[in-house]
Motif scaffolding. Structure first.
Motif, PDB file in Angstrom:
ATOM      1  N   ASN A  87     -35.342  -0.142 -12.110  1.00  0.00           N
ATOM      2  CA  ASN A  87     -36.617  -0.536 -12.701  1.00  0.00           C
ATOM      3  C   ASN A  87     -36.639  -2.029 -13.019  1.00  0.00           C
ATOM      4  N   ILE A  88     -35.552  -2.534 -13.579  1.00  0.00           N
ATOM      5  CA  ILE A  88     -35.455  -3.962 -13.898  1.00  0.00           C
ATOM      6  C   ILE A  88     -35.565  -4.797 -12.622  1.00  0.00           C
TER       7      ILE A  88
ATOM      8  N   VAL B 276     -39.188  -4.913 -11.216  1.00  0.00           N
ATOM      9  CA  VAL B 276     -40.049  -5.799 -12.009  1.00  0.00           C
ATOM     10  C   VAL B 276     -39.651  -7.254 -11.792  1.00  0.00           C
TER      11      VAL B 276
ATOM     12  N   LYS C 236     -42.123  -5.677 -19.240  1.00  0.00           N
ATOM     13  CA  LYS C 236     -42.703  -4.821 -18.207  1.00  0.00           C
ATOM     14  C   LYS C 236     -41.750  -3.732 -17.730  1.00  0.00           C
ATOM     15  N   THR C 237     -40.560  -3.666 -18.315  1.00  0.00           N
ATOM     16  CA  THR C 237     -39.579  -2.656 -17.915  1.00  0.00           C
ATOM     17  C   THR C 237     -39.495  -1.550 -18.950  1.00  0.00           C
ATOM     18  N   ARG C 238     -38.599  -0.583 -18.676  1.00  0.00           N
ATOM     19  CA  ARG C 238     -38.389   0.537 -19.583  1.00  0.00           C
ATOM     20  C   ARG C 238     -37.253   0.269 -20.559  1.00  0.00           C
TER      21      ARG C 238
ATOM     22  N   ILE D 113     -30.998  -6.173 -20.204  1.00  0.00           N
ATOM     23  CA  ILE D 113     -31.064  -6.964 -18.973  1.00  0.00           C
ATOM     24  C   ILE D 113     -29.855  -7.892 -18.902  1.00  0.00           C
TER      25      ILE D 113
END
Length: 224
Positions: free
Chosen positions: A27-28, A31, A52-54, A60
């Motif tokens: 996901n990272i 985005v 914008k990520t989960r 990160i």
């Protein structure tokens, strides 16, 4: 609650990174690819990516080290996807002309459908390939692409179909150039000359003609 506790709660609530670290990293990267493609390495912000990520900004950094580390991983993922797509074509079992046709069609389609990949490559060229050079993975991935094309060329030569004075690396350059320009210069080209070539019909025609150009270049009986 302290900062570490707050971040942990946020990460768990937004995606359960403890339960699915691979999914969170994917996901990272998705985005981040969009952010780097839109804003470049210097313009992209980890805060914006995290929002914008989960997961959280802290995670990160945990997974990727710093912004440059994340950018390098994004480049690796972008190249991995295109090379994985080529692998799935299963070209080794096709006649050489059909194999080359399929590869050219795939390259044209991939680049057309993944403009972020093209922008990332353009951005990396601005950096003179410095971050790409630091990745052993990208080197291995792209070496495999040339080896695959070498096999197609060898089978075509052995069948008496392909000319024998073109190196696979040059052929890869030709295929990439025709497919890359279609995306990299779309904005300027269409503003200067109009968007006819970028309509659905125009792109279908361009795709067919790119294949014909490459085959005419390679086939012995198409060089008159």
């Amino acid at each position: 609650m302290d900062e570490a506790g707050s971040d942990t709660g946020k990460a768990t609530g937004r995606g359960g990174w403890k339960q699915d670290p691979a999914g969170v990293q994917s996901n990272i990267l998705a985005v981040a690819m969009s952010e780097f493609a839109d804003n470049g390495l210097s313009g992209a912000r980890i805060d914006e990516i995290a929002a914008k990520t989960r997961t959280s900004k802290r995670m990160i950094y945990y997974y990727f080290g710093d912004k440059e580390g994340l950018y390098r991983r994004v480049l690796e993922e972008a190249y991995r996807k295109v090379r994985e797509g080529e692998r799935k074509l299963d070209l080794d079992h096709l006649p050489p002309v059909e194999a080359l046709t399929r590869l050219v069609e795939f390259t044209f389609d991939h680049h057309s459908q993944n403009p972020d990949f093209i922008r990332l490559v353009m951005i990396e060229n601005i950096h003179h390939g410095a971050y790409l050079e630091r990745s052993d993975l990208i080197g291995r991935l792209n070496a495999g692409a040339i080896e695959k094309l070498e096999l197609i060329c060898r089978r075509g030569r052995e069948a008496g179909l392909f000319r024998d004075d073109v190196e696979p690396l040059e052929l890869h350059w030709q295929i990439s150039a025709l497919s890359f320009f279609n995306v990299s210069n779309r904005a300027t080209f269409s503003r200067i000359f109009g968007g006819r070539l970028y309509s659905t019909e125009g792109q279908e025609t361009m795709r067919r003609h790119v294949v014909e150009l490459i085959l005419r270049f390679m086939l012995k009986d198409k060089r008159s």
